[in-house]
Design a protein around this motif. Structure first.
Motif, mmCIF file in Angstrom:
data_model
loop_
_atom_site.group_PDB
_atom_site.id
_atom_site.type_symbol
_atom_site.label_atom_id
_atom_site.label_comp_id
_atom_site.label_asym_id
_atom_site.label_seq_id
_atom_site.Cartn_x
_atom_site.Cartn_y
_atom_site.Cartn_z
ATOM 1 N N SER A 175 0.824 -1.213 0.000
ATOM 2 C CA SER A 175 0.000 0.000 0.000
ATOM 3 C C SER A 175 0.860 1.266 0.000
ATOM 4 C CB SER A 175 -0.939 0.009 1.212
ATOM 5 O OG SER A 175 -0.200 0.166 2.426
ATOM 6 N N ARG A 176 2.122 1.131 0.406
ATOM 7 C CA ARG A 176 3.055 2.262 0.310
ATOM 8 C C ARG A 176 3.661 2.244 -1.084
ATOM 9 N NH1 ARG A 176 4.639 4.275 5.551
ATOM 10 N NH2 ARG A 176 3.148 3.432 7.069
ATOM 11 N N ALA A 177 2.949 2.826 -2.040
ATOM 12 C CA ALA A 177 3.280 2.657 -3.452
ATOM 13 C C ALA A 177 4.718 3.068 -3.784
ATOM 14 C CB ALA A 177 2.295 3.446 -4.312
ATOM 15 N N GLU A 178 5.138 4.225 -3.276
ATOM 16 C CA GLU A 178 6.498 4.694 -3.583
ATOM 17 C C GLU A 178 7.540 3.767 -2.989
ATOM 18 O OE1 GLU A 178 9.305 8.638 -2.802
ATOM 19 O OE2 GLU A 178 7.128 8.776 -2.583
ATOM 20 N N LEU A 179 7.315 3.331 -1.749
ATOM 21 C CA LEU A 179 8.233 2.394 -1.095
ATOM 22 C C LEU A 179 8.273 1.075 -1.847
ATOM 23 C CD1 LEU A 179 9.990 1.396 1.313
ATOM 24 C CD2 LEU A 179 7.842 0.771 2.449
ATOM 25 N N TRP A 180 7.111 0.556 -2.215
ATOM 26 C CA TRP A 180 7.036 -0.728 -2.915
ATOM 27 C C TRP A 180 7.786 -0.660 -4.247
ATOM 28 C CZ3 TRP A 180 6.036 -5.550 -1.756
ATOM 29 C CH2 TRP A 180 5.795 -6.464 -2.792
ATOM 30 N N GLU A 181 7.591 0.416 -4.979
ATOM 31 C CA GLU A 181 8.293 0.575 -6.258
ATOM 32 C C GLU A 181 9.802 0.609 -6.045
ATOM 33 O OE1 GLU A 181 8.457 3.713 -10.046
ATOM 34 O OE2 GLU A 181 6.909 3.899 -8.504
ATOM 35 N N ARG A 182 10.239 1.292 -4.990
ATOM 36 C CA ARG A 182 11.667 1.358 -4.691
ATOM 37 C C ARG A 182 12.207 -0.034 -4.349
ATOM 38 N NH1 ARG A 182 11.531 4.556 -0.452
ATOM 39 N NH2 ARG A 182 11.285 6.363 -1.795
ATOM 40 N N MET A 183 11.465 -0.781 -3.543
ATOM 41 C CA MET A 183 11.896 -2.114 -3.157
ATOM 42 C C MET A 183 12.007 -3.040 -4.359
ATOM 43 S SD MET A 183 9.668 -2.708 0.283
ATOM 44 C CE MET A 183 10.190 -4.406 0.384
ATOM 45 N N ASP A 232 12.457 4.244 9.023
ATOM 46 C CA ASP A 232 11.800 5.451 8.518
ATOM 47 C C ASP A 232 10.737 5.137 7.469
ATOM 48 O OD1 ASP A 232 13.401 4.607 6.446
ATOM 49 O OD2 ASP A 232 14.591 6.455 6.312
ATOM 50 N N TRP A 233 10.600 3.853 7.107
ATOM 51 C CA TRP A 233 9.653 3.397 6.079
ATOM 52 C C TRP A 233 9.956 4.032 4.715
ATOM 53 C CZ3 TRP A 233 5.444 -0.075 6.060
ATOM 54 C CH2 TRP A 233 5.207 -0.712 7.285
ATOM 55 N N ARG A 234 11.219 4.393 4.500
ATOM 56 C CA ARG A 234 11.621 4.954 3.215
ATOM 57 C C ARG A 234 12.887 4.289 2.676
ATOM 58 N NH1 ARG A 234 12.011 11.297 3.122
ATOM 59 N NH2 ARG A 234 12.271 10.748 0.922
ATOM 60 N N SER A 235 13.888 4.137 3.532
ATOM 61 C CA SER A 235 15.154 3.554 3.091
ATOM 62 C C SER A 235 15.010 2.053 2.886
ATOM 63 C CB SER A 235 16.259 3.848 4.105
ATOM 64 O OG SER A 235 15.866 3.423 5.401
ATOM 65 N N VAL A 236 15.845 1.517 1.995
ATOM 66 C CA VAL A 236 15.803 0.107 1.625
ATOM 67 C C VAL A 236 17.232 -0.403 1.513
ATOM 68 C CG1 VAL A 236 15.177 -1.525 -0.204
ATOM 69 C CG2 VAL A 236 13.607 0.322 0.379
ATOM 70 N N ALA A 237 17.480 -1.620 1.967
ATOM 71 C CA ALA A 237 18.804 -2.229 1.831
ATOM 72 C C ALA A 237 18.653 -3.735 1.653
ATOM 73 C CB ALA A 237 19.682 -1.931 3.043
#
Length: 362
Positions: free
Chosen positions: A282-290, A316-321
């Motif tokens: 549901s976090r579209a921007e986050l999902w696309e980044r992941m 932060d529900w934004r960064s991904v690693a």
């Protein structure tokens, strides 16, 4: 049937190197048969590692699967001993990569996974370096040979929390989530002491707070090489931290599962639970980044039909690693694909192979 004209007769028949009867091989078999093809020919990892003659039908499409969860195979890889013991990763890796070379030398087959890439994915140092060089976000890391060296390097970098990982480990075997500040230390791990001073994998995560005991654990594991990553604070939901295992097929993310836990280890066999995938999607921007990060991680291994990418979402529900890329990370029973086709991971791989062969035959 898509691609059926390409797979007539024995030419193009599927084959698999694996553990006969294991659910991995069984699920792959079901996917092949469901596509209207002949049952895959199975080569046992025991035969590969024991040096026996390896034969498959000429022109076979050969899938390499995991050698895990089999006591006899484990003994051939690490030597005699309890399969639940921790350690022996260096011996395991030497035998495993020699086995991969034997598989690659089978005449007249087309490998569905590059054995050199599999070898890299089973070496955390090399895998981390490949991902980092490609710009895939990964936690900063270093290698150590002892507990004293670990503490000294943590102090030099001013890192209070790290993950200590055996270089050739899997399934969180021997992994330690370490928090050290001043004269206080806390090590969370599934490794438990057994008789004779041997570490064993436990299904229960435990915490060590004695410097002497933590040093003993780390130094025992250090003989096989240890890869240390800076702690990446994970996002949480419902009081449980989480990460995701994302399976890619032909370079594209196709399946995912959220893994949640109240401990730093989210592995499902260590008490982790499946979480709410739709909450993350549901976090579209986050999902696309992941998904972009997972595709970029898979692109580092272009010769691999499938990968299992362990991807972390920051607090932060934004960064991904990316924490890991797994050569045999496609065992996600009971999950449909995230693209909505309803195929499991094995059916998706069979479909991708057939589609690729059909395209190449045009």
């Amino acid at each position: 049937m898509p691609g059926g004209s390409v797979l007539n007769g024995s030419a193009g028949r599927f084959a698999v190197v694996g553990i006969p009867g294991h659910r991995r091989v069984t699920m792959f078999r079901h996917a092949v048969v469901a596509a209207g093809l002949a049952e895959p020919y199975v080569i046992s990892w025991r035969d590969v590692l024991a040096g026996r003659e390896l034969r498959v039908p000429e022109g076979s499409l050969l899938r390499v699967d995991s050698p895990g969860e089999d006591a006899e195979t484990d003994a051939l890889l690490r030597g005699p001993g309890d399969p639940a013991r921790v350690g022996g990763g260096a011996a395991w890796y030497t035998a495993f990569t020699a086995g991969l070379e034997r598989v690659a030398a089978i005449p007249g087959v087309r490998l569905l996974g590059d054995v050199r890439e599999i070898a890299v994915m089973f070496d955390k140092r090399r895998c981390h370096a490949v991902l980092s060089a490609a710009g895939v976000p990964v936690p900063p890391a270093f290698e150590i040979c002892s507990y004293a060296e670990l503490r000294a390097e943590m102090a030099r970098r001013k890192w209070a929390r790290v993950f200590v990982k055996p270089v050739h480990g899997s399934s969180a075997s021997g992994v330690i989530a370490l928090h050290a500040r001043g004269d206080r230390v806390q090590a969370v791990t599934s490794a438990a002491w057994g008789s004779g001073g041997t570490l064993f994998n436990s299904l229960r995560v435990r915490t060590y707070t004695s410097h002497e005991e933590v040093e003993r654990v780390v130094d025992l594991l250090a003989g096989d090489g240890l890869h240390v990553e800076r702690w990446f604070p994970k996002a949480s939901a419902g009081g449980r931290v989480f990460d995701l295992r994302v399976v890619t097929v032909a370079g594209r993310p196709t399946h995912a599962v959220v893994r949640t836990s109240r401990t730093p280890m989210t592995n499902l066999h260590l008490g982790g639970r499946r979480g709410d995938l739709e909450l993350v999607r549901s976090r579209a921007e986050l999902w696309e980044r992941m998904m972009d990060v997972c595709a970029r991680a898979a692109a580092c291994f272009p010769g691999s039909l499938a990968t299992g990418v362990d991807v972390m979402v920051g607090a932060d529900w934004r960064s991904v690693a990316v924490a890991e890329v797994n050569a045999f990370g496609d065992l996600l029973p009971g999950l449909g694909d995230i693209s909505g086709h309803g195929r499991d991971t094995y059916a998706e791989q069979v479909r991708a192979v057939l589609a690729g062969m059909t395209a190449s035959a045009r």
